[in-house]
Design a protein around this motif. Structure first.
Motif, PDB file in Angstrom:
ATOM      1  N   GLY A 120     -11.054  10.373   7.526  1.00 36.17           N
ATOM      2  CA  GLY A 120     -10.977  11.366   6.458  1.00 36.17           C
ATOM      3  C   GLY A 120      -9.895  10.994   5.478  1.00 36.17           C
ATOM      4  O   GLY A 120     -10.104  10.954   4.282  1.00 36.17           O
ATOM      5  N   GLN A 121      -8.734  10.711   6.003  1.00 31.56           N
ATOM      6  CA  GLN A 121      -7.640  10.304   5.131  1.00 31.56           C
ATOM      7  C   GLN A 121      -6.727   9.356   5.902  1.00 31.56           C
ATOM      8  O   GLN A 121      -6.591   9.455   7.119  1.00 31.56           O
ATOM      9  CB  GLN A 121      -6.854  11.507   4.650  1.00 31.56           C
ATOM     10  N   ILE A 122      -6.139   8.465   5.183  1.00 35.53           N
ATOM     11  CA  ILE A 122      -5.224   7.504   5.802  1.00 35.53           C
ATOM     12  C   ILE A 122      -3.904   7.600   5.053  1.00 35.53           C
ATOM     13  O   ILE A 122      -3.879   7.614   3.821  1.00 35.53           O
ATOM     14  CB  ILE A 122      -5.793   6.076   5.718  1.00 35.53           C
ATOM     15  N   GLU A 123      -2.893   7.681   5.803  1.00 37.95           N
ATOM     16  CA  GLU A 123      -1.599   7.914   5.173  1.00 37.95           C
ATOM     17  C   GLU A 123      -0.540   7.153   5.950  1.00 37.95           C
ATOM     18  O   GLU A 123      -0.590   7.109   7.180  1.00 37.95           O
ATOM     19  CB  GLU A 123      -1.305   9.421   5.222  1.00 37.95           C
ATOM     20  N   GLY A 124       0.382   6.564   5.246  1.00 38.45           N
ATOM     21  CA  GLY A 124       1.475   5.929   5.962  1.00 38.45           C
ATOM     22  C   GLY A 124       1.899   4.606   5.336  1.00 38.45           C
ATOM     23  O   GLY A 124       1.448   4.231   4.259  1.00 38.45           O
ATOM     24  N   ASN A 125       2.782   3.925   6.036  1.00 35.13           N
ATOM     25  CA  ASN A 125       3.264   2.617   5.597  1.00 35.13           C
ATOM     26  C   ASN A 125       2.421   1.542   6.242  1.00 35.13           C
ATOM     27  O   ASN A 125       2.234   1.530   7.462  1.00 35.13           O
ATOM     28  CB  ASN A 125       4.724   2.424   6.023  1.00 35.13           C
ATOM     29  N   PHE A 126       1.898   0.705   5.435  1.00 35.46           N
ATOM     30  CA  PHE A 126       1.044  -0.343   5.955  1.00 35.46           C
ATOM     31  C   PHE A 126       1.684  -1.678   5.685  1.00 35.46           C
ATOM     32  O   PHE A 126       2.181  -1.940   4.581  1.00 35.46           O
ATOM     33  CB  PHE A 126      -0.320  -0.285   5.285  1.00 35.46           C
ATOM     34  N   ARG A 127       1.598  -2.512   6.658  1.00 32.99           N
ATOM     35  CA  ARG A 127       2.162  -3.836   6.480  1.00 32.99           C
ATOM     36  C   ARG A 127       1.163  -4.691   5.733  1.00 32.99           C
ATOM     37  O   ARG A 127      -0.007  -4.754   6.106  1.00 32.99           O
ATOM     38  CB  ARG A 127       2.475  -4.472   7.826  1.00 32.99           C
ATOM     39  N   LEU A 128       1.634  -5.301   4.735  1.00 34.60           N
ATOM     40  CA  LEU A 128       0.750  -6.176   3.974  1.00 34.60           C
ATOM     41  C   LEU A 128       0.550  -7.449   4.749  1.00 34.60           C
ATOM     42  O   LEU A 128       1.482  -7.976   5.354  1.00 34.60           O
ATOM     43  CB  LEU A 128       1.379  -6.510   2.622  1.00 34.60           C
ATOM     44  N   GLN A 129      -0.669  -7.917   4.695  1.00 33.20           N
ATOM     45  CA  GLN A 129      -0.923  -9.200   5.327  1.00 33.20           C
ATOM     46  C   GLN A 129      -0.583 -10.268   4.301  1.00 33.20           C
ATOM     47  O   GLN A 129      -1.376 -10.536   3.398  1.00 33.20           O
ATOM     48  CB  GLN A 129      -2.367  -9.279   5.758  1.00 33.20           C
ATOM     49  N   ALA A 130       0.565 -10.772   4.494  1.00 36.35           N
ATOM     50  CA  ALA A 130       1.032 -11.767   3.538  1.00 36.35           C
ATOM     51  C   ALA A 130       1.014 -13.121   4.224  1.00 36.35           C
ATOM     52  O   ALA A 130       1.189 -13.213   5.445  1.00 36.35           O
ATOM     53  CB  ALA A 130       2.426 -11.445   3.076  1.00 36.35           C
ATOM     54  N   PRO A 131       0.794 -14.126   3.457  1.00 39.87           N
ATOM     55  CA  PRO A 131       0.849 -15.458   4.068  1.00 39.87           C
ATOM     56  C   PRO A 131       2.256 -15.762   4.520  1.00 39.87           C
ATOM     57  O   PRO A 131       3.234 -15.198   4.015  1.00 39.87           O
ATOM     58  CB  PRO A 131       0.395 -16.370   2.940  1.00 39.87           C
ATOM     59  N   ARG A 132       2.310 -16.644   5.484  1.00 37.56           N
ATOM     60  CA  ARG A 132       3.612 -16.979   6.027  1.00 37.56           C
ATOM     61  C   ARG A 132       4.459 -17.629   4.951  1.00 37.56           C
ATOM     62  O   ARG A 132       5.653 -17.413   4.875  1.00 37.56           O
ATOM     63  CB  ARG A 132       3.440 -17.950   7.197  1.00 37.56           C
ATOM     64  N   VAL A 133       3.802 -18.372   4.205  1.00 36.61           N
ATOM     65  CA  VAL A 133       4.545 -19.095   3.167  1.00 36.61           C
ATOM     66  C   VAL A 133       3.989 -18.697   1.832  1.00 36.61           C
ATOM     67  O   VAL A 133       2.785 -18.749   1.609  1.00 36.61           O
ATOM     68  CB  VAL A 133       4.397 -20.611   3.359  1.00 36.61           C
ATOM     69  N   LEU A 134       4.846 -18.248   0.998  1.00 36.61           N
ATOM     70  CA  LEU A 134       4.447 -17.957  -0.366  1.00 36.61           C
ATOM     71  C   LEU A 134       5.193 -18.927  -1.257  1.00 36.61           C
ATOM     72  O   LEU A 134       6.415 -18.845  -1.389  1.00 36.61           O
ATOM     73  CB  LEU A 134       4.826 -16.518  -0.725  1.00 36.61           C
ATOM     74  N   LEU A 135       4.489 -19.827  -1.787  1.00 32.67           N
ATOM     75  CA  LEU A 135       5.168 -20.846  -2.581  1.00 32.67           C
ATOM     76  C   LEU A 135       5.775 -20.215  -3.820  1.00 32.67           C
ATOM     77  O   LEU A 135       5.109 -19.476  -4.537  1.00 32.67           O
ATOM     78  CB  LEU A 135       4.180 -21.936  -2.976  1.00 32.67           C
TER      79      LEU A 135
END
Lengths: 1726, 224
Positions: free
Chosen positions: A1302-1317
């Protein structure tokens, strides 16, 4: 022509007649008016030339004057005749038809013309013959003219014609004479008559003229039109010629000429007249005539009555008629009429002809002054026209005919009704009006001179009855209204309920009761009754005389046997075997019958004798009893008559009988002996044969044995004696040797037997025959002489009274009078009861009552039979209805009572009796007979119909046919079995019925069809339905096949349905069938997909039905019942602040799919803020970074300098929305993005929605502003910048998650690459030491605070509460269910599971899923550190693709597949991952549990909990492979419901549910409530998991192929996505990336930054790079492409950009692949 | 031409004339919309509409007169899902809250010509007496979540309704190409649709049926 000829003949005949009559009249006229003749003769010449010959005119003046005078006189008469004339004209006009028809028409007119004069004035009656004649004359010429042409061909008739003309001529002359005679001294009346005649003639002439004119019109219309001027010369000529007619006979030719001329003139005349009429303008000639004649006629005109408008018509007519006349007269040379014509021609006024406006203008006219008429004159003139009836009363004399006197009926005594009241004045007016009428209103006045009137119809009294108000009615007379009601028809009633149409009567005759035993019987009575009974029996038997009958029969049989025997003996010689055989059987039959008869005769005789003995004995007893008791109670007296017999004769008879019998017995014996003998012989033979064979065998086999051929005796001896000795085994199956029957008929013995029997049953020789006779002659001892006991008995007996109740249909209808018991124990009633019945008789019961002291006792009830319709009172017989009672009575006196034992006789010989009251009721039941002799029986037909129901129960046969519900087949079978007599009329109906069944061979169908007309209603056949594409389309749509589910406008024609509609569907089907392998799918995955789709289809069909079920809430919006909490909440709401500082999100109303309709559904994404966004490396130098290790990065970033400009882009279903750009590593957007949602197949039903696989992508980008301004000088004025976006991380949230949550609320971890050039974390770079339980914030990640929901809120499918099949123990399940319910009641928000559904849809106990399973060996060997090992395993598990069950199995809650199935399918959701992970951990020897709870963002989910060696707990997310220490605040798990492993289930009953606030020690029973306790211990359920998982190495070749494939595909796509630019790839970078990727996998993504740096240093020196490695699981190509696309690396507008793309796949066992994609945009540094 | 037409047209115009709501005195207005099957497309006209508010007439009839015109044209390829007119009448209760006074639906007449339909209306009933009272008190009467429910048969079994008033609607229907496409709706020219049935009827030993089938079967051939 025959018709015409006959017609002509007729006419001729008629003419002849006429001529005759005319001849008479003409002679007469000639005779009387001799004077006139010369005149007439003189006329012709002048008359003919009237126009041009003055002299002729003057000579005719006199006659003409006379004529005018006459005319004047008759003018008024003419008027009166006008009506008649007109009538005639009317009829003539009607006959105005073409010629042939006209002639026929004209004929009937003739009599009419004759008749009209008749109707005329009575005064002219005497003139009638003449008139008639005239009429005929007139008619004749006309007929003649018509026929002239026809008859021209017949010159023979001409003389006749001439003659006729002559006579007509004479007649006309006579007329002329008449007119002339007016001046002569003739009588006045004669003169009058002549005038009349003339007038009449004229009028008739007119008619004729008109007729002829019309005729002519029709004949020659052309002529009329042309309008030739009339040939005047010819006229004259004609006249001359005609004149010569009298002088000399004309030749035929001449005649013809004359005729034609005559005809011509006629036409011309007519034409002239017509023309005159038509043009209304006088022709030249006429005009001339007019002016010429005017002077002559001037004096005449005034004499004519004023010719007003009404005169115009007649005058013209007259003129025409005159013309006509003239025409005739011309023919006849009669010029007398000529002046008349002339005169008439002048008469019409000029004005009459000026009809046309045009024409009058051509005429001269003058203008006069307007004329004023003085008022008085107007009034006077009006007075002429108007009539004002006066109100003055009319004298009576005016109202009644003169000669009569008023007659008053009332005075004469007649009844005259009251006249309706009319005002006198009005009456007068009306009377005056009536008097004005021509007939003086004669018809309107009655005899009394008043207007006739009906009596006043109004009654002086109102006829309608007065309406009296209910309250005015006398109270006692008031009626109550009761509603009519319908009573159901009661079949018990004969004529229906209520009304009795016929009277039906049953007569019940109760005659008497005779007791055969009564409690008041004395002993003597008992005996007497017995005696009587015996005697009656005796009488009956003697009447039947069975003994004699049987004896006779016996004799006859014997004779027959003797005869037969003789015959047989005789025929023995013939040896006719068959016949003999037949006779033999007959002989045998006879014998048998004799034996039977004798036997029965013996018994009969025996019985007779016994009876006689008993009678005598009873009588003896009575006598004894009477003696002993000293009185006689009954009138019974037995006298025995003896009949002496001759002893010798008896003796011989006796002997003979015995002999006979003996011989018979012998015969019988012999017979049986013979039979036995023969049977023995047969058996013996068989035995011998067998024996011989046996012996032979024996001999052969056992030669040593001595042959023992013994006799029968020996054999028997031997078999008995030497049982075990020699041949027991052989004899076992041998036939026992038969016994030879011995002949041992003992004659003596038989004789003795027979003799003794005879003695018993037969009268001994010499014994007299006894005939008992019972009479009631005994004198009963008077009471006073009796003993006391007897006296009291008799008293009682006299007191005893009886009556009978009669019950009809269990209702008492009557009862007899109470009658006293007589001394002989009978009760006489003699009552006949007539029962009038309305109901069908069901039972007639008679109850016998005995009067008692307190109450009447019912002795017995007897049912009388319902009489047959034939049984009536007149023919009924009294029946004896036996009854008995079980009443027990005993007395102190002599009465024996009933039901009690008593003794009769002497002490030693006493006989015991126990008798019950019994007797018989003499009664009869019959249908009554009416007074007129009719039987009062209900109609029989009705009986058959209505009483059938009752009949049916008893007589199934009679019910057949009536009901029609018969199994005919069975019936036929039954009939054939029962062999009904076909000739019996009673069976006729039955046989008729089965004739139909057996007659035609058509078998009745053995099946039963519910809808036998179904086929007729099929609008197409099934084949057509199959073939038709259109129908198929409709069918598929109806089945809600996804492709066609919402297909609209299905083409109306077959041919319009394109084939390619099905193509896709067929292809899909085919793919499913054929296991088509796509180019980017490996066979294994394809197989899995196929399997899954199958399961899915099954599930779909299973839940399709459920989708169409609605609940009330789905359909109707209704306010829930308010309860206290709700009310109080409402009340509290009032106190709430209107705008709270921290508003709480309100629960929204859920919208069902049905009501969605066309409204748009949106996904709302509220992006609040982000934490720890990586910052650009440009902000920090590499060295700075190195130095900054472990130091808070915030201090490093110099304020004012832009470190990062992040924004969030949200992609859903290819719709993109983005937030504004914020700044800094911890940006705050607080923006709401709304994205439209389109469900699959446009179907909003929950079943469809949950299959939606779409993901919500949230990408975090850094907006980089690239300054493109080449020339710095322009900087002051120009801005040339390019915006570039660098992908920093993404978040994928499946739509299904949003939908279910119904609803989603909260802090979500971004799926970030290990390395961001090019980017660097602002926070501490690396945390090398992993520590448990420190609550350390994982700074390696970026977090996004979100709120996602769907607008409007969609209803989620109800979890199906279905009982699934199960193999589990029922007791265990119940226990678990209870446990679960208890827990859920307490903690409704915590999740708990006890049973789950496996892939077969069966319920399985959840603990069965847990079993230590060995992970792949290579994983175990890879690491030695237990934690690293565990992490590796977790990573392995997390690499198995995640697919939500709700997507795979829509509608189903959850399906738990076992680990081997999971590995096989290579997809599953969290529970599969968790179970597998848990099982691996168990193998590693860890303490591991499955943790069921809820987490962010998945919602309700499953994690794995392990207890490490140091007693710390780790929480593993199986889908990602991450693990958290128990006290980690950033753990996604938010609540713990229960823990499960193979041993038990523990429900969390602690106050808190957050993992960091609870104690995981499951042994503490106050915190964890286990399912299995000591009372219900774990039954050691076997696991559903396999013992060992099978692993296989992934094919390396396949992996490298796939790697190439993916890389190629991505390159293609990358170019595709950038259509406007050239996409170049940097080979060098790609190579570097490829190496890096390999290392990344080895390090599992961790701790690679440093290596990166060194590897990339070289590249980074000359290029700016933005890129990153991506790690994905592999299912299909599409998700990888999507993931790359969503990063937006391709969105780089700079011209010199190059791309670097590398793909690496690390294979794990079982085809589990870890896909790495390294993508970067590279641009050379300037 | 016959082969050219792939759709048939149904044009309907008419009026929502009057309403009869005995026992109601508030002012009422009507909303209408059409419900039709997947094979139907509305080509012209208003798909839904709301009438003016009408006051009850003061005469004995006590009618609400709207005379609200309906005018719509549909095209279709399939008579399945023949359009229906769904009407719902709204009014105000004693508290002035808008409430539904009746739901009703009727099919657009299938045969051309003028038709008058009187649609009986009904409203959902409260589940209990108490709820009835509270719904009255709070002016929240039960309503259909989807007012098109009245045009469907699905899900009706769970509802309980009460009859309430009626509406009189006139329709003037014109159809085109229906007969050409095999849908004969005019009773006078009705023919046996398929020869198969004709044959079946002829095979039946009913002389009357066969005789009746023959002349009617001629009709389409003569007209087309």
């Amino acid at each position: 022509m025959s018709g015409q000829s006959t017609l002509a003949a007729k006419i001729r005949e008629r003419r002849k007649k006429l001529r005759e009559s005319l001849a008479d009249t003409s002679r007469e006229t000639e005779g009387s008016d001799m004077e006139l003749t010369p005149r007439t003769n003189g006329f012709p010449e002048s008359g003919m030339h009237g126009d041009d010959d003055e002299t002729a005119l003057s000579s005719s003046r006199e006659a003409y004057d006379d004529l005018i005078e006459a005319q004047k006189l008759i003018d008024d008469l003419e008027e009166r005749r006008a009506e008649t004339k007109k009538e005639l004209e009317q009829s003539l006009k009607e006959s105005d038809k073409p010629k042939p028809s006209k002639r026929t028409k004209l004929k009937p007119i003739t009599p009419k013309a004759e008749e009209t004069p008749k109707i005329e004035d009575e005064a002219t009656k005497d003139e009638k013959p003449k008139k008639k004649k005239k009429a005929r004359i007139k008619k004749e010429p006309k007929d003649e003219t018509e026929e002239a042409k026809e008859e021209e061909a017949e010159p023979t008739e001409k003389p006749e014609e001439d003659k006729k003309l002559m006579s007509a001529e004479e007649a006309v002359l006579a007329v002329a004479a008449g007119t002339a005679g007016s001046s002569s001294p003739a009588p006045a009346n004669l003169n009058q008559s002549i005038r009349d005649r003339l007038r009449k003639k004229m009028s008739q002439m007119k008619e004729k003229a008109e007729e002829e004119k019309k005729e002519d019109d029709e004949k020659e219309p052309g002529k009329v039109v042309t309008g030739k001027p009339p040939p005047r010369r010819l006229r004259g000529m004609r006249g001359r010629q005609l004149a010569t007619r009298f002088d000399e006979p004309m030749s035929d030719d001449e005649k013809k000429l004359h005729e034609s001329i005559a005809a011509k003139t006629m036409w011309q005349k007519a034409r002239k007249a017509l023309k005159k009429k038509e043009s209304a303008m006088p022709s030249e000639e006429e005009a001339f005539d007019f002016f010429v004649k005017v002077f002559d006629k001037e004096p005449d005109l005034p004499s004519v009555p004023p010719t007003g408008e009404p005169e115009a018509g007649p005058s013209e007519e007259r003129e025409e008629s005159a013309k006509e006349k003239e025409k005739k007269e011309e023919k006849e040379k009669d010029e007398e009429e000529k002046p008349v014509e002339d005169a008439k021609e002048d008469e019409p006024l000029l004005s009459d002809y000026f009809v046309d406006l045009e024409e009058w203008k051509t005429q001269p006219y003058s203008v006069n002054r307007a004329q004023y008429t003085p008022y008085q004159k107007v009034v006077d003139r009006e007075a002429k026209v108007y009539f004002r009836p006066s109100v003055a009363s009319v004298p009576e004399n005016d109202k009644i005919p003169e000669e009569r006197q008023p007659r008053y009926l009332e005075d004469e005594g007649f009844y005259v009704g009251v006249r309706p009241p009319v005002e006198r004045r009005n009456v007068n007016i009306e009377e005056n009006r009536l008097l004005m009428r021509e007939d003086k209103g004669r018809k309107w006045f009655g005899d009394d001179g008043r207007i006739i009137a009906l009596p006043d119809p109004l009654k002086d009294q109102p006829t309608r009855p007065p309406v009296i108000e209910p309250e005015d009615i006398d109270v006692f007379l008031q009626t109550d209204y009761k509603k009519a009601y319908v009573v159901d028809f009661d079949s018990r009633f004969i004529d229906g309920l209520g009304e009795t149409y016929g009277s039906y009567q049953i007569d019940v005759d109760i005659n008497s009761i005779i007791f055969s035993h009564h409690s008041l019987f004395s002993k003597e009575h008992v005996l007497a009754a017995k005696l009587q009974q015996l005697y009656s029996q005796y009488l009956m038997r003697s009447q039947k005389d069975a003994t004699t009958f049987l004896t006779d029969k016996l004799r006859a049989l014997k004779e027959a046997v003797a005869h037969l025997k003789k015959q047989m003996d005789a025929q023995m010689k013939d040896l006719n075997s068959s016949f003999a055989q037949d006779q033999m059987t007959r002989y045998q039959d006879y014998k048998y019958e004799i034996r039977q008869t004798r036997k029965s005769r013996d018994t009969e005789m025996h019985y007779d004798r016994q009876l006689l003995k008993n009678i005598l004995k009873a009588w003896k007893e009575i006598k004894a009893l009477r003696e002993s008791q000293g009185c006689i109670n009954t009138a019974v007296k037995l006298s025995v008559r003896k009949e002496e017999t001759d002893k010798d004769e008896d003796m011989t008879q006796w002997k003979r009988d015995i002999d006979e019998e003996i011989s018979e017995a012998r015969e019988e014996y012999e017979e049986t002996f013979n039979e036995n003998m023969s049977r023995y012989n047969l058996a013996k033979a068989e035995y011998d044969r067998q024996k011989k064979i046996k012996d032979a065998i024996k001999k052969r086999k056992k030669r040593r044995r001595p042959k023992r051929q013994g006799s029968r005796e020996n054999l028997t001896d031997r078999t008995s004696d030497t049982g075990g000795e020699s041949q027991t085994e052989d004899d076992e199956d041998a036939i026992p040797e038969p016994q030879k029957p011995a002949y041992e008929f003992n004659e003596q013995e038989a004789r003795e037997k027979i003799k003794s029997k005879a003695q018993q049953i037969m009268r001994k020789p010499g014994e007299p025959k006894l005939y008992p006779e019972l009479t009631n002659a005994a004198v009963i001892t008077p009471t006073h002489n009796c003993p006391k006991a007897e006296q009291s008995r008799r008293r009682d007996q006299q007191k005893c009274q009886c009556y009978v109740r009669i019950l009809f249909n269990n209702k008492e209808v009557s009862r007899t009078s109470v009658k006293t018991l007589t001394s002989d124990f009978t009760v006489h009633f003699g009552d006949i009861f007539n029962i009038q019945i309305v109901q069908w008789p069901e039972s007639i019961r008679l109850e016998v009552y005995e009067n008692g002291s307190f109450s009447d006792t019912m002795l017995a009830e007897v049912y009388a039979a319902i009489p047959e319709p034939q049984v009536t009172t007149s023919n009924v017989q009294i029946e004896e209805l036996d009854f008995s009672s079980d009443q027990k009575v005993s007395y102190g006196h002599e009465g024996v009572g009933s039901g009690y034992t008593f003794k009769i006789g002497d002490e030693n010989l006493a006989q015991e009796y126990t008798l019950l009251t019994s007797g018989c009721l003499l009664a009869s039941v019959a249908w009554g007979v009416g007074d007129d002799g009719t039987v009062l029986v209900p109609p029989i037909s009705q009986t058959a119909g209505t009483a059938l129901g009752s009949v049916k129960q008893f007589d199934a046969l009679s019910a057949i046919g009536a009901t029609g519900m018969v199994d005919t087949e069975k019936l036929a079978k039954w009939i054939s079995e029962s062999r009904l007599d076909p000739n019996d009329p009673a069976n006729a109906a039955l046989l008729h019925l089965i004739k139909h069944v057996s007659g035609d061979d058509k078998k009745m169908p053995v099946y039963f069809r519910l809808e036998q007309l179904q086929q007729e209603f099929n609008f197409v056949t099934d084949e057509e339905l199959e073939k038709s594409k259109r129908f198929k389309l409709i069918e598929l749509r109806e089945k809600e096949i996804p492709e066609f589910r919402n297909y609209s406008l299905i083409p109306i024609r077959e041919k319009d349905v394109t084939d390619d509609i099905f193509e896709e569907y067929e292809k899909k089907k085919k793919a499913e069938r054929d296991l088509q392998v796509g180019d980017d799918k490996d066979p294994h995955r394809a197989a899995v997909a196929k399997f899954l789709s199958k399961v899915r289809e099954q599930v779909m069909t299973r839940f399709r039905a459920a989708q169409h079920q609605f609940t009330l809430q789905d359909v109707i919006a209704e306010e829930p019942v308010p309860n206290i909490t709700l009310l109080s909440a409402n009340l509290l709401k009032l106190a709430e602040p209107r705008r709270p500082l921290k508003p709480v999100r309100k629960e929204r109303k859920v919208v069902t799919a049905q009501s969605l309709g066309q409204t748009e559904v949106k996904i709302l994404v509220n992006i609040e803020r982000a934490f720890d966004v990586p910052v650009r490396k440009e902000a920090l130098t590499l060295t700075e970074l190195e130095a900054a290790g472990g130091v808070n990065s915030d201090s490093l970033i110099t304020p004012g300098k832009v470190t990062v400009r992040p924004f969030v882009e949200c992609v859903f279903q290819r719709h993109t929305k983005q937030t504004s750009v914020a700044e800094g590593p911890n940006p705050n957007w607080s923006e709401e993005l709304s994205l439209p949602f389109k469900p699959p197949n446009n179907d909003y039903s929950s079943a469809s929605l949950q299959t939606c696989k779409d993901l919500v992508y949230l990408n975090l980008f850094d907006e980089v502003v690239v300054d493109m301004l080449e020339d710095d000088r322009a900087r002051a004025t120009n801005i040339h910048q390019r915006l570039e976006r660098k992908w920093l991380g993404s978040l994928k949230i499946p739509f299904s998650t949003v939908y279910f949550q119904g609803q989603i609320e909260g802090n979500f971890r971004l799926q970030a690459p290990r390395v961001l050039l090019g980017y660097q974390r602002a926070g501490p770079m690396e945390n090398t030491t992993t520590q448990y339980g420190q609550g350390k914030r994982d700074t390696d990640n970026t977090y996004l605070q979100l709120f996602i929901t769907i607008e409007p809120a969609l209803s989620t499918p109800e979890p199906v509460k279905e009982k699934f099949d199960t193999t589990e123990d029922e007791k265990l399940l119940n226990f678990a269910e209870n446990y679960q319910m208890q827990f859920e009641k307490k903690h409704p928000k915590r999740d708990i599971l006890t049973t789950v559904m496996d892939i077969n849809g069966k319920s399985v106990f959840v603990t069965r899923y847990f079993k230590a399973l060995k992970p792949p060996a290579e994983l175990l060997s890879a690491e030695s550190n237990p934690l690293k090992q565990a992490e590796l395993i977790a990573r392995f598990v997390s690499l198995i693709p995640f697919v939500s069950d709700s997507v795979v199995f829509p509608g189903m809650c959850d399906i738990w597949s076992t680990c081997d199935q999971f590995l096989q399918m290579l997809q599953g959701d969290e529970e599969e991952h968790a179970v597998l992970l848990c099982n691996y951990f168990l193998h590693l020897g860890k303490k591991a549990w499955l943790l069921i709870g809820s987490a962010i963002p998945e919602g309700s989910t499953t994690y794995v909990l392990t207890r490490e060696a140091d007693n710390n707990f780790l929480i593993w997310n199986p889908s990602t492979g991450e693990h958290y220490p128990q006290y980690d605040n950033f753990c996604r798990l938010k609540s713990v419901g229960c823990l499960i492993n193979q041993e038990n289930i523990w429900a969390n009953i602690q106050l808190n549910e957050e993992p960091y606030r609870i104690d995981f020690d499951v042994t503490k029973s106050n915190m964890w409530r286990p399912l299995f306790t000591k009372t219900f211990s774990n039954p050691n359920l076997t696991s559903v998991q396999v013992d060992e998982l099978r692993y296989y190495q992934t094919d390396k070749g396949y992996v490298s192929d796939l790697t190439d494939k993916i890389e190629k595909k991505l390159r293609e796509k990358l170019m595709e996505w950038r259509p406007r630019h050239i996409t170049r790839f940097n080979r060098y970078c790609t190579q570097v990336f490829r190496n890096l990727l390999r290392k990344l996998e080895e390090n599992r993504g961790n701790a690679a930054i440093m290596e990166h740096k060194s590897e990339l240093e070289q590249v980074m020196g000359s290029y700016t790079m933005s890129g990153f490695p991506l790690n994905l699981t592999y299912t299909e190509m599409a998700p990888i492409v999507d993931a790359v696309y969503s990063t937006g690396v391709h969105v780089n507008e700079s011209t010199d950009v190059e791309f670097a793309l590398a793909v690496h796949i690390h294979p794990y066992p079982n085809n589990i692949l870890s896909v790495w994609v390294y993508i970067a945009a590279v641009s050379r540094k300037r | 031409m016959a082969s050219g037409s792939t759709v048939f047209l149904v044009m309907m115009n008419g009026q929502i004339e009057t309403g009869d709501f005995p026992g109601f005195d508030d002012d009422l207005y009507v909303k209408f919309n059409y419900v039709y099957g997947p094979d139907w497309v509305m080509t012209a006209g208003l798909e839904e509409g709301t009438s003016q508010t009408s006051r009850k007439s003061k005469d004995d009839l006590g009618r609400y007169v709207w005379n609200f015109p309906l005018d719509v044209t549909f095209k279709s390829t399939n008579p399945y899902g023949w359009p229906q007119v769904v009407v719902n009448v709204h009014g105000q209760d004693v508290y002035g809250t808008a409430v539904v006074r009746g739901y009703g639906a009727v099919h657009v007449p299938i045969s051309p010509g003028r038709h008058v339909r009187i649609i009986p209306l009904y409203v959902p009933e409260s589940s209990s007496h108490f709820q009835k009272f509270t719904s009255w008190l709070m002016s929240r009467r039960p309503e259909y979540r989807d007012h098109n429910t009245v045009a469907r048969g699905e899900g009706r079994e769970v509802t309980r309704v009460r009859s309430q008033g009626s509406i009189r609607v006139t329709f003037n229907v014109v159809t085109r190409d229906m007969k050409k496409l095999g849908y004969d709706v005019i009773p006078s020219t009705l023919s046996i649709p398929s020869t198969a049935t004709t044959a079946a009827m002829a095979a039946n030993p009913k002389p009357g049926a066969a005789a009746a089938a023959v002349p009617t079967a001629n009709v389409p051939t003569s007209t087309s």
